[in-house]
Design a protein around this motif. Structure first.
Motif, mmCIF file in Angstrom:
data_model
loop_
_atom_site.group_PDB
_atom_site.id
_atom_site.type_symbol
_atom_site.label_atom_id
_atom_site.label_comp_id
_atom_site.label_asym_id
_atom_site.label_seq_id
_atom_site.Cartn_x
_atom_site.Cartn_y
_atom_site.Cartn_z
ATOM 1 N N THR B 114 72.678 1.570 -19.460
ATOM 2 C CA THR B 114 71.492 1.591 -20.317
ATOM 3 C C THR B 114 71.364 2.914 -21.065
ATOM 4 N N GLY B 115 72.248 3.858 -20.767
ATOM 5 C CA GLY B 115 72.204 5.163 -21.419
ATOM 6 C C GLY B 115 71.413 6.192 -20.645
ATOM 7 N N ALA B 116 70.707 5.772 -19.612
ATOM 8 C CA ALA B 116 69.903 6.702 -18.805
ATOM 9 C C ALA B 116 70.724 7.199 -17.621
ATOM 10 N N PRO B 117 70.381 8.375 -17.113
ATOM 11 C CA PRO B 117 71.064 8.845 -15.906
ATOM 12 C C PRO B 117 70.660 7.974 -14.717
ATOM 13 N N ASP B 118 71.552 7.863 -13.755
ATOM 14 C CA ASP B 118 71.217 7.116 -12.545
ATOM 15 C C ASP B 118 71.756 7.895 -11.353
ATOM 16 N N VAL B 119 71.106 7.716 -10.209
ATOM 17 C CA VAL B 119 71.494 8.465 -9.010
ATOM 18 C C VAL B 119 71.437 7.570 -7.773
ATOM 19 N N GLN B 165 74.149 0.963 -11.287
ATOM 20 C CA GLN B 165 72.876 0.692 -11.939
ATOM 21 C C GLN B 165 71.845 0.385 -10.852
ATOM 22 N N THR B 166 70.698 1.060 -10.929
ATOM 23 C CA THR B 166 69.640 0.833 -9.938
ATOM 24 C C THR B 166 68.610 -0.153 -10.477
ATOM 25 N N ALA B 167 68.238 -1.108 -9.658
ATOM 26 C CA ALA B 167 67.134 -2.023 -9.987
ATOM 27 C C ALA B 167 66.030 -1.812 -8.954
ATOM 28 N N LEU B 251 74.839 -6.846 -17.941
ATOM 29 C CA LEU B 251 75.233 -5.439 -18.102
ATOM 30 C C LEU B 251 76.685 -5.187 -17.682
#
Lengths: 303, 303
Positions: B114-119, B165-167, B251
């Motif tokens: 999505t272009g956002a950082p994820d951790v 990817q976090t949901a 995605l």
């Protein structure tokens, strides 16, 4: 004050707004009370208008909103869309309470574009009012957006409510802000902030990603140091409003301007969010719309 | 018990699982404790393993999860994806505490699709373990789904975590069930119920409608009498899991089987939900995966 003719009541889940009106619908006095979810609507209504009764006798009352739900005073069945203003007023539940003529307006139901049933109570009264306040809206096709706890997107064609869709935008945002890990101490929502704009942009850029997969970025941007904690609420609000508007755009054919019916503060947020989707908006004050709808319904029902 | 060689600790936000292991990673004894969000991880760890210290001396410890976050014992910087198992073990933060050698594993970060950082913190340890428990997964491309409060969808290619990817699926469902108007008294979630299947079907049928625009149908179906109140939680769960899976499908390129790493109850729910999207799944127990990951890391770090 001898010209007082009726009482109008905008009675939602969490609050009651009362208006003492003359025959033309001009407001002579105002009152307030607790929402329809508090027990004993009948008793609380009598108490709230007791001083008006003393001065003017038992005036008829027109009520709209959750007061007509199972948790309210008396349940009024939903009217099925398409629903014209006359039909909404005509479907009011009329009864006497302690010698007073009362009319409670129905809510509306429809089968939404998602295939699921959808319902509203109170917004139909605001739509009635908006169509009276701005007569040009009674012709042609218009999209109303009614932000709030349960935001409603409403299609009105030649004055009839033909279709609507509820988005949980307000309730979801509040739940996430208060109870989730995302935006604790996340500041206040600022529609002019870069964080709000970023949330909108991320939502718009990712039409295939459900909000479910975008929300965590509120936290990951803070954890990675990319965003200040104090911007989290604005960013989160941008994500939610962006997805609200983006979905509405994909479900309905929406042409500018979108008619916003809500409080001034929500209007500012949504106007900014709509502009990020290249949509203009016009604003109708929510309380004024509800009152105008009740005045219109009174004329239809009691004249 | 003289063969005890090290302590493994799976230390998440809300709980600590401790294992006393021999040199081969076989579990000799187990312990439990409070999560990493409770203050004084150092003191609580010492107290929790005091009896093992008496019997075996100060054994080295390998810890993974939120214990390495800012709220934990010591912050361990995120390792950027793509991340291979050796690199994850190699990036562990090593220090001495009261004469004991401690290693805390890093979390992972990436720029999401999505272009956002994820951790993530903790899931990387479970991935390490899954790759040890099922060696065939260390070759080729596999999709891991790790349901929970913050569900992770993880792409592993030739043993390296390349993207995730976090949901917010678990947290959002719990918030909505507990605090929203949607599913109060909404029964228990039943993966075999028609209501769960209906929620999944509605989510799948409406790829253009964000969850935001589907959630309210949980209430409108009950209000209109179309669904029993006791089915609301199952329907809501179906909507959330459906959107979780539907978005992951849009995605990532996902091929069956999806590797589920979680508790048996979540595995049953997700397996049913995945099947509604024509995807098969294989299940790896979450606790076993975490332990296997810590054992693997111990071998890499202390051998």
């Amino acid at each position: 004050m001898s010209s007082a003719a009726f009482i109008a009541g905008d009675w939602g889940t969490s609050r009651l707004r009362l208006y003492l009106c003359d025959a033309s619908g001009h407001v002579l006095a105002r009152g307030e009370g607790e929402g329809a979810s508090v027990p004993d609507c009948a008793g609380r209504f009598s108490a709230a208008v007791a001083s008006w009764d003393k001065a003017h006798g038992m005036l008829p009352a027109v009520l709209g909103g959750m007061v007509g739900s199972t948790i309210g005073w008396r349940e009024v069945p939903y009217l099925t869309c398409p629903a014209r203003p006359q039909a909404i007023a005509g479907a009011a539940l009329r009864f006497e309470a302690e010698g007073r003529a009362i009319a409670i307006l129905p809510g509306l139901s429809c089968t939404g574009v998602t295939g699921a049933p959808d319902v509203m109570r109170g917004e139909e009264t605001q739509i009635l009012g908006a169509l009276r306040l701005q007569r040009r809206l009674a012709r042609g096709r218009h999209i109303f957006c009614m932000p709030g706890t349960h935001a409603k997107w409403v299609v009105v064609e030649d004055g009839a409510v033909t279709l609507f869709q509820t988005a949980l935008s307000g309730e979801l945002f509040e739940l996430l802000r208060r109870h989730s890990v995302l935006a604790r101490d996340g500041g206040e929502v600022d529609a002019q902030s870069p964080a709000f704009a970023l949330g909108l942009a991320v939502a718009r850029r990712n039409p295939n990603a459900d909000l479910l997969h975008l929300l965590f970025s509120t936290r990951s941007r803070v954890v990675t140091g990319e965003m200040a904690k104090a911007d989290a609420a604005s960013y989160l609000s941008g994500l939610v409003l962006g997805k609200d508007i983006g979905t509405a755009l994909s479900l309905f054919e929406i042409k500018s301007p979108v008619q916003l019916i809500c409080t001034p503060s929500l209007a500012a947020l949504y106007a900014r969010a709509l502009s990020a989707y290249d949509l203009n908006s016009a604003v109708i004050d929510g309380d004024s719309a509800a009152l105008a709808g009740l005045v219109h319904a009174h004329a239809e029902i009691f004249s």
